[in-house]
Structure formats: C-alpha cells, structure tokens
Enzyme design. Structure first.
Site, PDB file in Angstrom:
ATOM      1  N   SER A   1      76.645  -8.464   3.539  1.00 50.42           N
ATOM      2  CA  SER A   1      75.736  -9.590   3.352  1.00 50.42           C
ATOM      3  C   SER A   1      74.572  -9.177   2.473  1.00 50.42           C
ATOM      4  CB  SER A   1      75.198 -10.066   4.707  1.00 50.42           C
ATOM      5  OG  SER A   1      74.152 -10.997   4.556  1.00 50.42           O
TER       6      SER A   1
ATOM      7  N   TYR B   1      71.530  -8.425  12.832  1.00 48.18           N
ATOM      8  CA  TYR B   1      72.497  -8.764  11.785  1.00 48.18           C
ATOM      9  C   TYR B   1      72.349  -7.840  10.584  1.00 48.18           C
ATOM     10  CZ  TYR B   1      75.183 -11.657   8.509  1.00 48.18           C
ATOM     11  OH  TYR B   1      76.115 -12.116   7.589  1.00 48.18           O
TER      12      TYR B   1
END
Length: 266
Positions: A149, A162
């Site tokens: 990401s 995350y």
C-alpha cells in the site's frame, strides 16, 4: 508499423496457474479477472464467497475457480495448495492480496485487533508464500505479487496497524526477491493508493455524511489527497499485476511499485 501481436505475446500467461487470495471482491477480484483475461488458469480464494448479486458492477469471471481458504491457517493453506497442484498440475503464480485495515490513535489501540491485522496482512503472506514456493521451484518458474500500500511509505495518523503491516510486506518483497531470484521466482509488490473497492465506497459514504455533502463530495475528499485528483479502479490494479507476472515483468524483482497517481514517489 504497429505490431500489437508482439505485445499480446508479452502479456500471455497461458499455461500458468495462479492463486489469488482475498479475491471475493475489491482488488483481489480485479487481479483474478485480469490474470484470467491474460490466459492464466486462476483460482480465487477467500474465507467466504457471497452469491453474485444481480446487476453487481464487479463479478468474478465464470472461468475462474473458487476455493475457500483462510490465509492464517497454515494447514488449510497447505491443503488447498496441494489440491490446486493436483487439479491443475502446477501452481506457479501467487498473488498475496488478502488483507484488512484497522485504524485508531496509538493510545486507543485495541491490541487484539492490532494482532489480527498482523496475522492476516503479514503472517498470511508468509504462510502462503512458504507453501507456494516449493511448487514454483518444481516448475522452474514462479511469480509472486504482494499487495502492499502507499501507506507503507506514509505517516498517516491512526494507521499504525495497517501501515506497519504493509511496510513489512514491502520489505519481505525485497528479501524474497533477492532470496528466490536464483530459482527463477520473481517477487514484486504493488503499492496502490485509494482504490474504489466496496470498502472505499463505504468510506466515501461515511465522509459524505460527516461533511453533509453528496457522494461526489465524499469522492472529492479523498481525490483531493491525490495529485491527479482521482481514485484508482480495481481493473487498473489487475492490469499491473498481470503485467508484473508476464514477460514484461522479467526486468525486476524485489521491487515495490508505487501505483498512487503521484501520492508516493519511490
């Protein structure tokens, strides 16, 4: 003179067998469909597959096999991979896409939820890669594409769990790219920014409600964070993965690709 056939051959994945985790929806669905379009035999895995809704915008191709698999359950992964190899004769492409997100300020973190993010986003990637690599070594060819990401490289507030998990995935990609190169197994990571997945659509709706605006206003809230002022589509994610698995991806391994419309410049 145009020679589009040359490029068609570069993208051709016929004869390869791909496993995509977290493929019931979102990025995983886009990846599975793109690999199928490129000619690969594709097995979409997830912990659950809901019946396709009539008129749903995105559906898995009917040519894609579906199998239930929990990436955090090593015995389950081992069993499913063995079943795939027995059914199709090989397993030489792995797309580690399954992942979840949990956000909170550091002082408010729920450690059980933090551990669950790590379990799926990191340990799931490790488990699947561990059990896919022997099949790739046997085939003498392999491609692994991890979904990281843009948040692996950013310091966005509340993203501790995350971002840490995706940073780990990005660095595992570098290590495995080096470790497996001698076996003709190439390892890549895609690092997208906001993608219009079902999860993102829900986030857009929540932001729109908070701002007292419409869906377009919610979309623009996130788009304003991106230099090109747009969100990615799942088909674009799939196209990048298909490219990295094809002959066009032979020139690199252990690399992280910023698919962020300029948000992150690696």
């Amino acid at each position: 003179m145009q020679n589009l056939n040359r490029f068609a051959k570069l993208f051709d994945l016929s004869g390869h067998v791909a496993v995509v985790t977290g493929a019931a929806q979102g990025n995983g669905l886009g990846i599975a469909n793109a690999l199928c379009d490129a000619g690969a035999t594709v097995v979409a895995t997830d912990i659950v597959f809901k019946p396709d809704q009539e008129g749903a915008e995105h559906k898995l191709s009917p040519d894609i096999d579906r199998m239930i698999m929990d990436v955090t359950d090593e015995e389950n992964v081992k069993e499913v991979f063995a079943k795939i190899a027995e059914k199709y004769g090989k397993l030489d492409i792995l797309c580690n896409n399954a992942g979840i997100i949990y956000k909170d300020l550091v002082q408010d973190l729920d450690m059980d939820r933090f551990r669950k993010v790590s379990d799926i986003n990191i340990h799931g990637v490790v488990i699947c890669t561990k059990h896919a690599v022997p099949y790739m070594k046997e085939a003498g060819w392999g491609r692994i594409v991890n979904t990281s990401s843009s948040q692996a490289f950013l310091t966005t507030e509340t993203y501790s769990a995350y971002s840490a998990s995706k940073a780990a995935v990005s660095h595992l990609t570098r290590i495995w790219g080096n470790e497996l190169a001698k076996d003709n197994i190439l390892v890549h990571a895609i690092c997208p920014c906001f993608v219009r997945t079902p999860m993102m659509v829900n986030s857009i709706a929540r932001i729109a409600e908070q701002l007292g605006t419409d869906e377009e206003g919610g979309y623009n809230y996130f788009a304003d964070l991106i230099p090109t002022h747009r969100l990615l589509e799942i088909e674009e994610i799939g196209n990048w993965v298909a490219m990295l698995c094809s002959d066009l991806g032979r020139a690199t391994t252990g690399s992280n690709f910023s698919i962020t419309c300029g948000q992150v410049r690696l």
